[in-house]
Design an enzyme around this catalytic site. Structure first.
Site, PDB file in Angstrom:
ATOM      1  N   SER A  17       0.806  -1.224   0.000  1.00  0.00           N
ATOM      2  CA  SER A  17       0.000   0.000   0.000  1.00  0.00           C
ATOM      3  C   SER A  17       0.840   1.275   0.000  1.00  0.00           C
ATOM      4  O   SER A  17       0.334   2.347  -0.348  1.00  0.00           O
ATOM      5  CB  SER A  17      -0.939   0.019   1.205  1.00  0.00           C
ATOM      6  OG  SER A  17      -0.208   0.132   2.413  1.00  0.00           O
ATOM      7  N   LYS A  35       0.698   4.663   6.879  1.00  0.00           N
ATOM      8  CA  LYS A  35       0.189   5.475   5.769  1.00  0.00           C
ATOM      9  C   LYS A  35       0.838   6.852   5.832  1.00  0.00           C
ATOM     10  O   LYS A  35       1.563   7.179   6.760  1.00  0.00           O
ATOM     11  CB  LYS A  35      -1.334   5.648   5.858  1.00  0.00           C
ATOM     12  CG  LYS A  35      -2.147   4.352   5.979  1.00  0.00           C
ATOM     13  CD  LYS A  35      -2.133   3.532   4.711  1.00  0.00           C
ATOM     14  CE  LYS A  35      -2.944   2.247   4.877  1.00  0.00           C
ATOM     15  NZ  LYS A  35      -2.799   1.340   3.702  1.00  0.00           N
TER      16      LYS A  35
END
Length: 252
Positions: free
Chosen positions: A68, A144
């Site tokens: 990701s 993230k």
């Protein structure tokens, strides 16, 4: 008439004449030093305690489990995370930082826990995870990039770009071919106070804030869930680098 009386002349005493120095006390033997093998367990114990302290309060290593955040972070990378600043109540997460945070509202429900099958492997992993050298078997943490912070207005539609407070982001860190919005449009929305809006650099392969807007917090992650900022890739050596804040966030 000469005198036959002899005078008693005392000469200064010399250590070498007529007297002996006290013999050295040889009854006490030099204290024997501990052998290396006797000290080794102590040294290992000290090292483990220091590693535990460092992991708890200073820096911890985290493993990257998915793509990701490619190409910034690759699967299997080990990143160093600064835990000291949040622990001391320092500055809150900033735009552009790559952060590790606890699963806020069941984002990882249904995903494999990562537990090792072998009892021996589980034991080794538990030991290393305790001192911060490996991820915990039941670890449910995510990594993230912070795109917006509490009070910011953020949005993205169509082919993008992502807007923060009406300013377009230039995102060279995105995965090649990955579009700014991915396949999920959002906003404009205001990030709740004391929270952050997070997105993966590989937008088409990141279940980030965009996909949790119907959950508590509207997809934002509370600052209290942030473990720390990822500051560098430590392993593998050929991928070592620091994780700086991109210049596009400098004008906010």
């Amino acid at each position: 008439m000469g005198s036959n009386v002899q005078r008693d002349v005392r000469l200064p005493w010399r250590p070498s004449e007529g007297r002996h120095r006290p013999a050295a006390d040889t009854s006490k033997e030099p204290e024997r030093q501990r052998s290396f093998w006797k000290e080794l367990p102590l040294l290992i114990g000290i090292a483990l305690v220091m590693a535990l302290v460092i992991k708890t309060f200073l820096v911890q290593t985290f493993s990257i489990p998915s793509g990701s955040m490619e190409n910034t972070l690759r699967i299997g990378d080990r990143v160093l995370v600064d835990k000291l600043t949040p622990a001391l109540g320092g500055a809150k997460p900033s735009r552009g930082e790559v952060v590790v945070f606890h699963d806020p509202h069941g984002w990882m429900d249904g995903q494999p826990s990562g537990k090792s099958r072998s009892a021996l492997s589980r034991g080794v992993q538990d030991v290393f995870s305790t001192v911060g050298l490996a991820p915990s078997a039941g670890e449910k943490d995510l990594i993230k990039r912070v795109i917006a912070v509490g009070g910011d207005t953020v949005s993205c539609h169509g082919d993008g770009p992502v807007y923060v407070n009406g300013k377009a982001l230039d995102e060279p860190y995105r995965y090649p071919g990955s579009t700014p919005c991915g396949d999920a449009n959002f906003g404009p929305l205001t990030v709740p106070a004391d929270s952050v809006w997070v997105m993966g650099d590989n937008r088409q392969h990141s279940a980030d804030s965009r996909y949790h807007m119907r959950e508590p917090g509207g997809g934002a992650v509370p600052d209290s869930k942030v473990i720390g900022r990822a500051i560098a890739v430590a392993w593998p050596v050929n991928h070592w680098k620091t994780l700086s804040i991109p210049g596009t966030f400098a004008h906010f």
